[in-house]
Design a protein around this motif. Structure first.
Motif, PDB file in Angstrom:
ATOM      1  N   LEU A   1     -12.766  -1.880 -15.949  1.00 54.64           N
ATOM      2  CA  LEU A   1     -11.865  -1.956 -16.825  1.00 54.64           C
ATOM      3  C   LEU A   1     -12.415  -2.743 -18.141  1.00 54.64           C
ATOM      4  N   LEU A   2     -11.721  -2.590 -19.146  1.00 55.04           N
ATOM      5  CA  LEU A   2     -11.942  -3.092 -20.595  1.00 55.04           C
ATOM      6  C   LEU A   2     -11.759  -4.439 -20.592  1.00 55.04           C
ATOM      7  N   ALA A   3     -10.469  -4.887 -19.934  1.00 54.55           N
ATOM      8  CA  ALA A   3     -10.055  -6.240 -19.789  1.00 54.55           C
ATOM      9  C   ALA A   3      -9.573  -6.531 -18.382  1.00 54.55           C
ATOM     10  N   PRO A   4      -9.911  -7.895 -17.958  1.00 53.58           N
ATOM     11  CA  PRO A   4      -9.098  -8.293 -16.584  1.00 53.58           C
ATOM     12  C   PRO A   4      -7.715  -8.085 -16.342  1.00 53.58           C
ATOM     13  N   ALA A   5      -7.415  -7.719 -15.090  1.00 52.51           N
ATOM     14  CA  ALA A   5      -6.176  -7.435 -14.729  1.00 52.51           C
ATOM     15  C   ALA A   5      -5.996  -7.949 -13.479  1.00 52.51           C
ATOM     16  N   LEU A   6      -5.467  -9.310 -13.356  1.00 56.48           N
ATOM     17  CA  LEU A   6      -5.128  -9.749 -12.096  1.00 56.48           C
ATOM     18  C   LEU A   6      -4.322  -9.007 -11.333  1.00 56.48           C
ATOM     19  N   ASP A   7      -3.229  -8.411 -11.955  1.00 61.00           N
ATOM     20  CA  ASP A   7      -2.170  -7.888 -11.178  1.00 61.00           C
ATOM     21  C   ASP A   7      -2.316  -6.129 -11.112  1.00 61.00           C
ATOM     22  N   LEU A   8      -3.718  -5.864 -11.357  1.00 60.68           N
ATOM     23  CA  LEU A   8      -3.824  -4.163 -11.313  1.00 60.68           C
ATOM     24  C   LEU A   8      -2.840  -3.427 -10.318  1.00 60.68           C
TER      25      LEU A   8
ATOM     26  N   ASP B   1     -14.222  -9.220 -12.366  1.00 58.01           N
ATOM     27  CA  ASP B   1     -13.299  -9.439 -13.163  1.00 58.01           C
ATOM     28  C   ASP B   1     -12.963  -8.010 -13.848  1.00 58.01           C
ATOM     29  N   LEU B   2     -13.713  -7.213 -13.930  1.00 56.85           N
ATOM     30  CA  LEU B   2     -13.772  -5.963 -14.793  1.00 56.85           C
ATOM     31  C   LEU B   2     -13.727  -4.919 -13.796  1.00 56.85           C
ATOM     32  N   GLN B   3     -13.699  -4.970 -12.578  1.00 60.37           N
ATOM     33  CA  GLN B   3     -13.939  -3.813 -11.652  1.00 60.37           C
ATOM     34  C   GLN B   3     -13.168  -3.942 -10.091  1.00 60.37           C
ATOM     35  N   TRP B   4     -12.408  -2.994  -9.576  1.00 60.37           N
ATOM     36  CA  TRP B   4     -11.579  -3.016  -8.631  1.00 60.37           C
ATOM     37  C   TRP B   4     -11.973  -1.545  -7.845  1.00 60.37           C
ATOM     38  N   GLU B   5     -11.924  -1.644  -6.476  1.00 57.63           N
ATOM     39  CA  GLU B   5     -11.897  -0.516  -5.790  1.00 57.63           C
ATOM     40  C   GLU B   5     -10.869  -0.573  -4.751  1.00 57.63           C
ATOM     41  N   PHE B   6     -10.236   0.682  -4.586  1.00 56.30           N
ATOM     42  CA  PHE B   6      -9.137   1.217  -3.724  1.00 56.30           C
ATOM     43  C   PHE B   6      -9.706   2.123  -2.662  1.00 56.30           C
ATOM     44  N   THR B   7      -9.404   1.867  -1.415  1.00 54.65           N
ATOM     45  CA  THR B   7      -9.393   2.551  -0.389  1.00 54.65           C
ATOM     46  C   THR B   7      -8.456   3.524  -0.113  1.00 54.65           C
TER      47      THR B   7
ATOM     48  N   PRO C   1       0.831  -1.190   0.022  1.00 59.08           N
ATOM     49  CA  PRO C   1      -0.053  -0.016   0.220  1.00 59.08           C
ATOM     50  C   PRO C   1       0.857   1.372   0.104  1.00 59.08           C
ATOM     51  N   SER C   2       0.072   2.434  -0.607  1.00 57.61           N
ATOM     52  CA  SER C   2       1.087   3.731  -0.471  1.00 57.61           C
ATOM     53  C   SER C   2      -0.409   4.704  -0.205  1.00 57.61           C
ATOM     54  N   LEU C   3      -0.774   5.182  -1.303  1.00 58.87           N
ATOM     55  CA  LEU C   3      -1.902   6.213  -1.110  1.00 58.87           C
ATOM     56  C   LEU C   3      -3.022   5.507  -0.915  1.00 58.87           C
ATOM     57  N   ALA C   4      -3.083   4.151  -1.201  1.00 58.73           N
ATOM     58  CA  ALA C   4      -4.282   3.228  -1.014  1.00 58.73           C
ATOM     59  C   ALA C   4      -3.742   2.484   0.120  1.00 58.73           C
ATOM     60  N   THR C   5      -4.896   2.093   1.199  1.00 58.15           N
ATOM     61  CA  THR C   5      -4.522   1.475   2.170  1.00 58.15           C
ATOM     62  C   THR C   5      -4.855  -0.122   1.916  1.00 58.15           C
ATOM     63  N   GLU C   6      -5.692  -0.314   0.993  1.00 55.97           N
ATOM     64  CA  GLU C   6      -6.184  -1.681   0.788  1.00 55.97           C
ATOM     65  C   GLU C   6      -6.928  -1.636  -0.735  1.00 55.97           C
ATOM     66  N   TRP C   7      -7.203  -2.731  -1.230  1.00 57.76           N
ATOM     67  CA  TRP C   7      -7.838  -2.878  -2.446  1.00 57.76           C
ATOM     68  C   TRP C   7      -8.972  -4.057  -2.652  1.00 57.76           C
ATOM     69  N   THR C   8      -9.916  -4.131  -3.467  1.00 61.29           N
ATOM     70  CA  THR C   8     -10.563  -5.240  -3.461  1.00 61.29           C
ATOM     71  C   THR C   8     -10.977  -5.526  -5.089  1.00 61.29           C
ATOM     72  N   GLN C   9     -10.945  -6.871  -5.363  1.00 62.11           N
ATOM     73  CA  GLN C   9     -11.389  -6.948  -6.841  1.00 62.11           C
ATOM     74  C   GLN C   9     -12.911  -7.301  -6.647  1.00 62.11           C
ATOM     75  N   VAL C  10     -13.678  -6.394  -7.152  1.00 64.46           N
ATOM     76  CA  VAL C  10     -15.010  -6.538  -7.171  1.00 64.46           C
ATOM     77  C   VAL C  10     -15.731  -7.588  -8.147  1.00 64.46           C
TER      78      VAL C  10
ATOM     79  N   ASP D   1     -13.234   8.375   0.131  1.00 69.80           N
ATOM     80  CA  ASP D   1     -12.078   7.505   0.396  1.00 69.80           C
ATOM     81  C   ASP D   1     -11.881   6.157  -0.584  1.00 69.80           C
ATOM     82  N   THR D   2     -12.733   6.310  -1.524  1.00 69.53           N
ATOM     83  CA  THR D   2     -12.868   5.196  -2.578  1.00 69.53           C
ATOM     84  C   THR D   2     -12.639   5.590  -3.934  1.00 69.53           C
ATOM     85  N   VAL D   3     -11.857   4.817  -4.547  1.00 72.49           N
ATOM     86  CA  VAL D   3     -11.647   5.163  -5.997  1.00 72.49           C
ATOM     87  C   VAL D   3     -12.065   3.700  -6.908  1.00 72.49           C
ATOM     88  N   ARG D   4     -12.702   3.843  -7.892  1.00 76.44           N
ATOM     89  CA  ARG D   4     -13.180   2.755  -8.570  1.00 76.44           C
ATOM     90  C   ARG D   4     -12.550   2.797 -10.027  1.00 76.44           C
TER      91      ARG D   4
END
Length: 525
Positions: free
Chosen positions: A170-177, A107-113, A96-105, A164-167
């Motif tokens: 994606l256009l394509a999955p990214a397991l290592d986003l 295949d095509l959506q992630w959220e970063f706290t 983590p840096s500016l994001a404290t945690e993240w969740t893969q909602v 405090d959340t950024v979503r």
């Protein structure tokens, strides 16, 4: 593979030539050195000064947070001034840096706290909206930020869901986003719209820029609003020393606290120093000769020619003569242990002059041809001597290799330019910065800004790898891709980047073999 008697003689001749060159280098280095402890009165327990003194081996081309940057140049400075959502630890893990945690909602959506305590160095608070704006700007195809190009391949939009959340949609999955975002640095919107980000900066990182001279270096001081742990040094001076002689002289005069990219043979004279410790190891990125296949009429468009040049390169002699055996030849791939999982079905191209000659004859080049290789001045460990050794080796199969040494800013500009005006080959270090991610394949694909290869089959496999949602499937695709790239020889495989350092005993530093020398990671002994 066993070699013929004539090949062995040539190899011994090559070793003798390399040894002679190394003796000259050693003599030059010795002439500039002195007993590191005698002239300055430094004892076996030196103390760090008020200003941390770090050495860069490349001129800075800019400090733009959205243009990436070499670890030997602005990349180190930008990472001390700016922050991204994630960071890469010294052992190449995503953290983590500016994001404290993240969740893969999905295949095509992630959220970063994101952190709510981060503040820019002028006192402006960081918001999720500011982060989203940075990514929106990068997704604009007209924007100058070069980091936007890879983002646009798989990112549809980035929005602030709340404070405090950024979503990420994606256009394509990214397991290592999360790992892909480590150097997408965040800048204040109002500042970015009213200042020249190439030479002016405003970040949330531990330091702020006081003075910038792209050719000679930069001076930093603490960001008074930094929310993280206070660094050990109030002031930092990054000095650009683009030649080996300059770096050795600075060490000998005790004018630097950490110097990277020192020639392995130059390390010997500081081995017993009471002031410095020396390091020689393996870096996480591969060194290769990147091939310009797009140039009109080039013999390098022929797969057999590229294979021949791989066979004509005696990597082991270069490694033993210049790198003191610290690394091994690349295993027919840009993936190598311990940083990535190697393809067990591949092996390094062996040194085989007869095979090289046969392939060149088959391709219609029995009489040889001429090529140019562009080498960035003072950038990579022993790059000038290594390229000279390669030129000598290739001469034995009729290939004349002309070496052009170019200062780093002009070298980069040439790579970004027209392939027809580019060199035939480029001595370069390419690769990723974190474990488990396959963005490291990007520079070897057709569409990369610095690439001049033509590899549609490999491109298609890389897209499948990066979009895969199944780890086992991804591994199988990686093996297919690396086997194809070796067979088609879209690069001249050399060796992992040697990691060298001379570090003052007055400081502490968890070594980053990736060579990103972030000021906040240096402490006092």
């Amino acid at each position: 593979m066993s070699r013929s008697t004539s090949s062995s003689r040539r190899r011994l001749a090559g070793i003798a030539a390399a040894t002679a060159a190394l003796l000259v280098l050693g003599a030059c280095a010795s002439s500039t050195s002195a007993d590191p402890g005698s002239s300055s009165g430094v004892t076996a327990a030196p103390a760090a000064g008020d200003t941390l003194r770090l050495v860069l081996s490349r001129q800075l081309t800019n400090l733009h947070p959205h243009k990436g940057g070499s670890p030997d140049s602005q990349g180190a400075v930008a990472g001390s001034v700016y922050e991204a959502l994630t960071r890469i630890t010294p052992d190449n893990e995503v953290a983590p840096s500016l994001a404290t945690e993240w969740t893969q909602v999905s295949d095509l959506q992630w959220e970063f706290t994101v952190r709510t305590d981060a503040v820019f160095s002028d006192g402006t608070p960081l918001t999720a909206q500011t982060i989203a704006w940075n990514f929106e700007r990068l997704l604009d195809p007209e924007y100058e930020g070069t980091l936007g190009a890879p983002l646009r391949v798989y990112t549809k939009s980035v929005t602030a869901v709340d404070e405090d959340t950024v979503r990420f949609d994606l256009l394509a999955p990214a397991l290592d986003l999360p790992g892909r975002l480590w150097n997408v640095y965040i800048v204040d919107k109002a500042f970015a719209e009213s200042h020249n980000l190439d030479t002016e900066s405003l970040g949330t990182g531990p330091y702020q820029v006081d003075d910038l001279d792209l050719e000679n270096g930069v001076t930093l001081s603490l960001n008074p609003h930094y929310a993280g742990e206070k660094p050990a040094f109030e002031k930092v001076r990054y000095t650009v020393l683009a030649s080996e002689a300059q770096r050795v002289a600075a060490i000998a005069a005790n004018e630097a606290d950490i110097v990277l990219n020192v020639e392995p043979l130059s390390l010997d004279q500081f081995a017993d120093s009471p002031v410095y410790e020396t390091v020689l190891g393996v870096g996480p990125q591969p060194l290769v000769l990147a091939v310009n296949e797009e140039k009109k009429g080039t013999p390098l468009a022929d797969e057999r020619v590229r294979q021949a040049l791989n066979y004509a390169t005696d990597k082991e002699t270069i490694i033993e003569g210049l790198f003191k055996g610290a690394v091994e030849p690349l295993p027919g791939s840009v993936l190598f242990e311990p940083y990535q999982e190697e393809n067990p079905d591949l092996e390094a191209y062996p040194f085989d002059l007869d095979k090289a000659r046969a392939l060149l004859a088959e391709a219609g080049y029995a009489d040889g041809f001429e090529l140019e290789v562009d080498v960035p001045s003072g950038t990579y460990v022993s790059a000038d001597l290594a390229s000279q050794a390669i030129a000598s080796q290739w001469e034995q199969v009729g290939v004349k290799l002309t070496i052009t040494q170019t200062p780093f800013p002009a070298w980069i500009e040439r790579q970004y330019g027209d392939a027809q005006a580019g060199a035939d080959l480029v001595y370069i270090m390419w690769g990723g910065q974190y474990r488990g991610g396959y963005q490291l394949f990007d520079p070897f694909t057709t569409d990369h800004i610095q690439s001049d290869v033509v590899s549609p089959e490999f491109d298609a496999l890389v897209k499948q790898i990066q979009a895969s949602t199944d780890v086992d499937e991804q591994g199988d695709l990686v093996r297919q891709a690396t086997a194809l790239y070796r067979e088609q020889a879209h690069t001249i495989f050399l060796y992992p980047s040697p990691f060298t350092a001379v570090i003052s005993r007055a400081v502490t530093w968890e070594q980053r073999p990736s060579r990103y020398l972030y000021a906040q990671e240096v402490g006092r002994a």
